[in-house]
Design an enzyme around this catalytic site. Structure first.
Site, short mmCIF file in Angstrom:
data_model
loop_
_atom_site.label_atom_id
_atom_site.label_comp_id
_atom_site.label_asym_id
_atom_site.label_seq_id
_atom_site.Cartn_x
_atom_site.Cartn_y
_atom_site.Cartn_z
N LYS A 1 0.78 -1.12 0.01
CA LYS A 1 0.11 -0.03 -0.22
C LYS A 1 0.91 1.33 -0.02
CE LYS A 1 -3.89 2.02 2.60
NZ LYS A 1 -4.75 1.74 3.72
N SER B 1 -9.54 1.84 2.52
CA SER B 1 -8.87 2.67 1.85
C SER B 1 -7.90 1.86 0.99
CB SER B 1 -8.27 3.79 2.64
OG SER B 1 -7.33 3.38 3.62
N SER C 1 -9.92 -0.48 6.74
CA SER C 1 -9.53 -0.34 5.47
C SER C 1 -8.67 -1.63 4.89
CB SER C 1 -8.40 0.71 5.45
OG SER C 1 -9.11 1.99 5.27
N1 GLN Z 1 -13.37 4.51 6.46
C1 GLN Z 1 -12.69 4.95 7.60
C2 GLN Z 1 -12.13 6.32 7.34
O1 GLN Z 1 -12.25 6.86 6.45
C3 GLN Z 1 -11.37 4.04 7.87
C4 GLN Z 1 -10.27 4.15 6.73
C5 GLN Z 1 -8.93 3.26 7.32
O2 GLN Z 1 -9.25 2.29 7.99
N2 GLN Z 1 -7.93 3.83 7.05
O3 GLN Z 1 -11.61 6.85 8.26
#
Ligand code: GLN
Length: 486
Positions: free
Chosen positions: A76, A151, A175
């Site tokens: 990532k 994400s 994410s």
């Molecule tokens: N959807 C959540 C956010 O926007 C979690 C994102 C994540 O785990 N990085 O913060």
């Protein structure tokens, strides 16, 4: 070969059926064919990968090789990779070449895994659809009109499409689990502190956790074993011995007590998801598991609590990107103030700015007690609920998301995106480990099941997921991607 697991590839590398160089070329070719459509990769390090593959082939002849030696993987794009662009999918870091290696990428390097490139994501990890990337949205390999989830959507899509054998991800509020669920792959978010965050660009430091995304639980065990080791460079990294998660993966799960919270399966849940998870639970029962009813009464507050704490931490973490210390700098600033304002305004995307504003607001002196402190207090209650629940069960099973992947462009309103995180956020607030395992489909779109464990019970989670996968074939389903000629 791209449809094979890490374990199968490791065997093929040893039997001489294929070399790492050949394997790497197969994947690079596939990435070249597919990436213009799927957009899973922000950067591809073709030369570096071929070089690493050659070295891996040498190492495979020695006793020093590990199961990951010669296996093509991707990171990532928030793990700093020395000499290789690391953007966090932000314009702010679009030219950032780290002078050092993150703990996670360093461990895989030491194992001799071949790093093919860096995967797309929501900017700074903020999002649930992978549509908030400076480098464009990612498509779901199962259905190009669907989101891959976010994400870590690039990593999930890359694994699902066979562009890479496995990939790293990070999970601050879901994410890893959400994109794993939407793309029909296996993902594990370890206990907070189990994997060092050194060199992982911060979003919300008390919630961020690195993890892995793979085809199978056994591959996840191989990948996680490589990075779950103590690292003094992250003060929150647990000082625990390294574990070989494959050792216990075949243990019997006879007598396993699965906690179910009824509200997780209430009317808001899409029936396809409920049915798939219930069928999976029935399968686990056949393997000797029993069901226990549990209560998680404060988990209904996880969305407001998370969306106070995470933006608060983000606003402070992202303060460093000021056009002077780090990141993008605007052209021709009039004065220092103009430089700060325009660099941040031009460098950050919409969602990131929204979080910085709300985070700064909840931390402001006059509102701190009302929001941040309150949120921390409720966070404790959410954690206490889990502690109580785990007195009567070993793991908790729930959905990851309330419905299968939506169409791209549909989740426009930020609030609906925040609400889609209902099932994953409390796990991060409580610092627990959790997995997503494929359990079916809703139409053409995959469905995953969340398994939540006690702190540091990764070995147990992987064991349960592996046993389940030995008796089902959801994890073996692959999208048909017809455009590709290999
Ligand atoms: N959807 C959540 C956010 O926007 C979690 C994102 C994540 O785990 N990085 O913060």
């Amino acid at each position: 070969m791209y449809d094979k697991t890490i374990l199968e590839q490791a065997k093929a590398l040893r039997s001489g059926e294929i070399s790492s160089l050949e394997l790497t070329k197969i994947y690079l070719n596939r990435i070249n064919n597919l990436n213009s459509e799927i957009n899973a990769f922000i950067s591809i390090d073709e030369q570096g990968a071929l070089e690493q593959a050659k070295q891996a082939d040498q190492r495979l002849k020695t006793a020093d090789a590990s199961l990951l030696t010669g296996i093509p993987i991707a990171h990532k794009d928030l793990f700093c990779t020395k000499g290789i662009k690391t953007t966090c999918a932000s314009r702010m870091l679009s030219n950032f070449i780290p002078p050092y290696e993150s703990h996670v990428s360093e461990q895989y390097k030491q194992h001799g895994a071949v790093m093919l490139g860096k995967t797309n994501m929501d900017e700074f990890g903020m999002g649930s659809t992978n549509e908030n990337s400076f480098f464009g949205k990612v498509k779901n390999p199962w259905d190009y009109s669907a989101i891959p989830g976010g994400s870590s959507g690039g990593s999930a899509a890359a694994v699902a499409a066979g562009m890479v054998a496995a990939a790293t991800g990070s999970d601050t509020g879901g994410s890893i689990r959400q994109p794993a669920s939407h793309c029909g792959i296996t993902g594990i978010k370890p206990t907070y502190g189990r994997v060092s965050r050194y060199g992982m660009i911060a979003y919300a430091s008390s919630l961020d956790q690195a993890g892995v995304m793979t085809k199978t639980a056994e591959d996840a065990a191989i990948m996680l074993s490589a990075i779950a080791n103590y690292d003094c460079r992250d003060s929150t990294c647990a000082n625990m011995p390294n574990v070989d998660y494959r050792k216990t993966i075949n243990n019997s799960i006879e007598g396993l007590k699965i906690g179910i919270y009824k509200d997780h399966f209430s009317s808001g849940l899409n029936p396809d998801i409920a049915n798939s998870i219930n069928t999976a639970i029935a399968e686990l029962k056949k393997l000797g598991a029993t069901i226990v009813d549990i209560e998680l009464p404060h988990s209904k507050y996880c969305i407001p609590v998370y969306y106070v704490i995470a933006p608060a931490e983000a606003s402070s973490n992202l303060a460093r990107f000021d056009g002077v210390h780090f990141g993008y700098r605007c052209d021709n600033p009039k004065d220092l103030q103009d430089l700060y304002i325009r660099s941040r305004n031009e460098g950050f995307g919409e969602e990131v700015k929204r979080r910085i504003i709300s985070g700064t607001f909840v931390l402001s002196k006059s509102h701190q007690g009302e929001f941040y402190k309150k949120a921390q207090q409720i966070r404790r209650l959410i954690k206490d609920d889990f502690i109580d629940a785990f007195k009567s069960c070993d793991v908790i099973i729930s959905p990851n998301v309330s419905k299968a992947a939506c169409d791209l462009g549909v989740m426009k309103d930020p609030l609906s995106m925040y609400l889609s995180d209902l099932y994953t956020l409390s796990v991060n607030l409580a610092g627990l480990p959790a997995m997503s395992v494929p359990v079916g489909f809703s139409g053409s779109r995959p469905v995953g099941m969340q398994i939540i464990g006690k702190p540091f019970s990764e070995a147990h989670l992987l064991n349960i997921a592996h046993k389940f996968q030995q008796h089902t074939d959801w994890h073996q389903q692959q999208p048909t991607i017809s455009e590709v000629i290999d």
